[in-house]
Design an enzyme around this catalytic site. Structure first.
Site, PDB file in Angstrom:
ATOM      1  N   ARG A  50     134.608  73.997 -58.932  1.00  0.00           N
ATOM      2  CA  ARG A  50     134.413  74.909 -60.584  1.00  0.00           C
ATOM      3  C   ARG A  50     134.892  73.626 -61.288  1.00  0.00           C
ATOM      4  O   ARG A  50     134.347  73.679 -62.760  1.00  0.00           O
ATOM      5  CB  ARG A  50     134.926  76.050 -60.531  1.00  0.00           C
ATOM      6  CG  ARG A  50     135.277  76.641 -61.879  1.00  0.00           C
ATOM      7  CD  ARG A  50     134.669  78.627 -62.315  1.00  0.00           C
ATOM      8  NE  ARG A  50     135.890  79.424 -60.231  1.00  0.00           N
ATOM      9  CZ  ARG A  50     137.028  79.361 -60.040  1.00  0.00           C
ATOM     10  NH1 ARG A  50     137.819  78.396 -61.803  1.00  0.00           N
ATOM     11  NH2 ARG A  50     137.892  79.597 -59.574  1.00  0.00           N
ATOM     12  N   TYR A 102     114.237  79.132 -79.914  1.00  0.00           N
ATOM     13  CA  TYR A 102     113.881  79.877 -78.419  1.00  0.00           C
ATOM     14  C   TYR A 102     114.081  81.232 -78.603  1.00  0.00           C
ATOM     15  O   TYR A 102     115.498  81.502 -78.885  1.00  0.00           O
ATOM     16  CB  TYR A 102     114.756  78.300 -77.967  1.00  0.00           C
ATOM     17  CG  TYR A 102     114.574  79.202 -75.852  1.00  0.00           C
ATOM     18  CD1 TYR A 102     113.493  78.736 -75.964  1.00  0.00           C
ATOM     19  CD2 TYR A 102     115.167  79.769 -75.511  1.00  0.00           C
ATOM     20  CE1 TYR A 102     112.996  78.846 -74.786  1.00  0.00           C
ATOM     21  CE2 TYR A 102     115.325  79.851 -74.184  1.00  0.00           C
ATOM     22  CZ  TYR A 102     113.742  79.104 -73.702  1.00  0.00           C
ATOM     23  OH  TYR A 102     113.966  79.891 -72.136  1.00  0.00           O
ATOM     24  N   ASP A 174     120.039  72.134 -80.720  1.00  0.00           N
ATOM     25  CA  ASP A 174     118.983  71.847 -79.628  1.00  0.00           C
ATOM     26  C   ASP A 174     118.751  71.001 -79.117  1.00  0.00           C
ATOM     27  O   ASP A 174     117.027  70.814 -79.989  1.00  0.00           O
ATOM     28  CB  ASP A 174     118.480  72.888 -78.783  1.00  0.00           C
ATOM     29  CG  ASP A 174     118.330  73.775 -78.152  1.00  0.00           C
ATOM     30  OD1 ASP A 174     117.575  72.566 -77.475  1.00  0.00           O
ATOM     31  OD2 ASP A 174     117.798  75.161 -77.431  1.00  0.00           O
ATOM     32  N   LYS A 199     114.265  71.160 -68.437  1.00  0.00           N
ATOM     33  CA  LYS A 199     113.084  70.462 -68.972  1.00  0.00           C
ATOM     34  C   LYS A 199     112.539  68.797 -69.150  1.00  0.00           C
ATOM     35  O   LYS A 199     112.521  68.300 -67.836  1.00  0.00           O
ATOM     36  CB  LYS A 199     113.095  70.663 -70.792  1.00  0.00           C
ATOM     37  CG  LYS A 199     113.230  72.436 -70.559  1.00  0.00           C
ATOM     38  CD  LYS A 199     112.298  73.994 -70.183  1.00  0.00           C
ATOM     39  CE  LYS A 199     112.987  74.485 -70.558  1.00  0.00           C
ATOM     40  NZ  LYS A 199     113.203  75.131 -71.718  1.00  0.00           N
TER      41      LYS A 199
HETATM   42  C1  LIG Z   1     113.944  76.492 -71.765  1.00  0.00           C
HETATM   43  C2  LIG Z   1     115.314  76.280 -73.416  1.00  0.00           C
HETATM   44  C3  LIG Z   1     116.449  76.492 -73.505  1.00  0.00           C
HETATM   45  C4  LIG Z   1     116.262  77.488 -72.470  1.00  0.00           C
HETATM   46  O1  LIG Z   1     116.566  77.067 -71.150  1.00  0.00           O
HETATM   47  P1  LIG Z   1     117.013  77.530 -69.501  1.00  0.00           P
HETATM   48  O2  LIG Z   1     117.321  76.241 -68.606  1.00  0.00           O
HETATM   49  O3  LIG Z   1     116.118  78.575 -69.198  1.00  0.00           O
HETATM   50  O4  LIG Z   1     118.618  78.084 -69.380  1.00  0.00           O
HETATM   51  C5  LIG Z   1     116.777  76.746 -74.501  1.00  0.00           C
HETATM   52  N1  LIG Z   1     115.886  75.868 -75.736  1.00  0.00           N
HETATM   53  C6  LIG Z   1     115.094  75.498 -75.862  1.00  0.00           C
HETATM   54  C7  LIG Z   1     114.459  74.781 -76.774  1.00  0.00           C
HETATM   55  C8  LIG Z   1     114.728  75.713 -74.514  1.00  0.00           C
HETATM   56  O5  LIG Z   1     112.854  75.249 -74.781  1.00  0.00           O
END
Ligand SMILES: *Cc1c(COP(=O)(O)O)cnc(C)c1O
Length: 384
Positions: A50, A102, A174, A199
């Site tokens: 962890r 988001y 982000d 992503k």
């Molecule tokens: C998908 C996404 C998230 C969240 O990510 P997860 O891996 O699904 O928790 C946050 N910000 C953006 C811009 C995203 O496309």
């Protein structure tokens, strides 16, 4: 390696041929949850999974180098990464977030606000007066998302970061939609770069994960400490997969954005595509900021389809190469209907206010042949 190493080389080779046990070229996957002490009261570099894991550490180091940060924490999801940054706020602190943030981030912020743990203002950050009014409330954190989802609005990171810092706030960006291959928020003044590694970074739609890169070493340590305290860390297997995906980040995103530009131009010229949102088009309202701030325009775009619900059904069910699905950034092209899928949790009024029409479709362009993607869209339009 020298810090002048190119980012392509970092992505392709961080940790390669560094295995002290067998000289493995590909860094091994370490699944062990626990590690032998070297002796009584003599803890080795690793003790318990962890707190730290060699496979996860390699991914964190690679991401920190790519983003130009001092350190990174790899989390179980992108939202866990957002939440980890929120842990740096003082109790009851104010977060200024984008009005079109988001959906999951919006839900997280509202849920924490409803429990009295923080306060949140959703603001159009390209509206200087609205941003200044929010900053006058002395937020602890300004969260930026650019390009936005699904309308691909681009926010000037350096300008917002400068104003936020002058007001005493930390700045988190982000960076999921572009990845460090195309945008480096820390160099533009951000304290944290946040990723859903689900992503583009992993890029193969087979891991859910996240990461926070901190500009400063003390912040990276504080984040790592909180991740150990709460256990929001990513699994070693997911880190292994994501590091494997990261190896090809640059060629993937370069190819994907070339096809995205071709698809955007095709759509812009098609009479049944009403409005096309792609920062690479000169007609895009924030094209100039994107050109200045980004190393490329990315592989995400959206457009409005003429003809209402029946047309949407015919068009979407008529596609053969693209898949109707949420998420983005993978090698396969995905299309999603914002109002009923990714943005279904927003009220129709909130969607209308954010400019998300019921006819809006979002595309994540993958690695298929450009002509196959355009051909797929063309034949689906012809069914209308
Ligand atoms: C998908 C996404 C998230 C969240 O990510 P997860 O891996 O699904 O928790 C946050 N910000 C953006 C811009 C995203 O496309």
């Amino acid at each position: 390696m020298a810090e002048t190493t190119s980012p392509q080389t970092i992505a392709a080779s961080h940790g390669v041929a560094s295995d002290p046990a067998y000289g493995a070229v590909t860094p091994p996957l370490h699944l062990s949850s626990t590690y032998a002490f070297e002796g009584f009261e003599r803890e080795g570099r690793y003790a318990y999974g962890r707190a730290a894991n060699p496979t996860r550490d390699l991914l964190a180091e690679a991401l920190a180098r790519l983003e130009g940060g001092a350190g990174a924490v790899v989390t179980a999801s992108g939202l866990a990464a957002v939440d980890l940054v929120l842990s740096r706020l003082a109790p009851g602190g104010l977060v200024v977030a984008p009005h079109d943030s988001y959906g999951g981030a919006q839900r997280l912020l509202e849920a924490r606000a409803a429990r009295g743990q923080l306060a949140v203002r959703f603001v159009d950050q390209s509206d200087t007066a609205a941003l200044a009014a929010a900053l006058a409330e002395r937020p602890g954190l300004v969260l930026i998302e650019t390009p936005s989802n699904p309308l691909m609005r681009v926010v000037d990171i350096a300008a917002v970061a400068q104003a936020a810092k002058a007001a005493g706030a930390k700045v988190a960006v982000d960076n999921t939609f572009l990845s460090p291959a195309l945008q480096r928020p820390i160099a533009l003044g951000a304290d944290y770069a946040i990723h859903s590694t689900t992503k583009f970074l992993n890029g193969h739609s087979d891991v859910v994960g996240g990461a926070v890169v901190a500009a400063q070493a003390d912040e990276a340590l504080a984040l790592a400490d909180w991740a150990t305290t709460t256990g929001v860390i990513g699994s070693p297997f997911d880190a292994y997969m994501t590091l494997r995906g990261l190896r090809t980040l640059f060629p993937r995103i370069e190819r994907q954005q070339q096809s995205a530009m071709a698809v955007a131009r095709f759509l812009a010229a098609h009479p049944k595509a009403l409005r096309v949102h792609y920062p690479g088009l000169e007609s895009h309202p924030t094209h100039a900021i994107a050109r200045r701030q980004q190393a490329g325009f990315g592989a995400m775009l959206s457009f409005e389809l003429e003809g209402g619900r029946a047309a949407l059904k015919t068009f979407l069910e008529g596609l053969g190469v693209m898949t109707l699905a949420e998420s983005l950034g993978g090698v396969e092209s995905l299309i999603s209907h914002s109002a009923t899928m990714t943005h279904a949790s927003m009220t129709p009024e909130a969607r209308a206010k954010a400019g998300i029409e019921d006819s809006l479709l979002r595309l994540s362009i993958g690695l298929e042949g450009e002509q196959d993607l355009i051909g797929d869209l063309a034949q689906a339009f012809d069914r209308l």
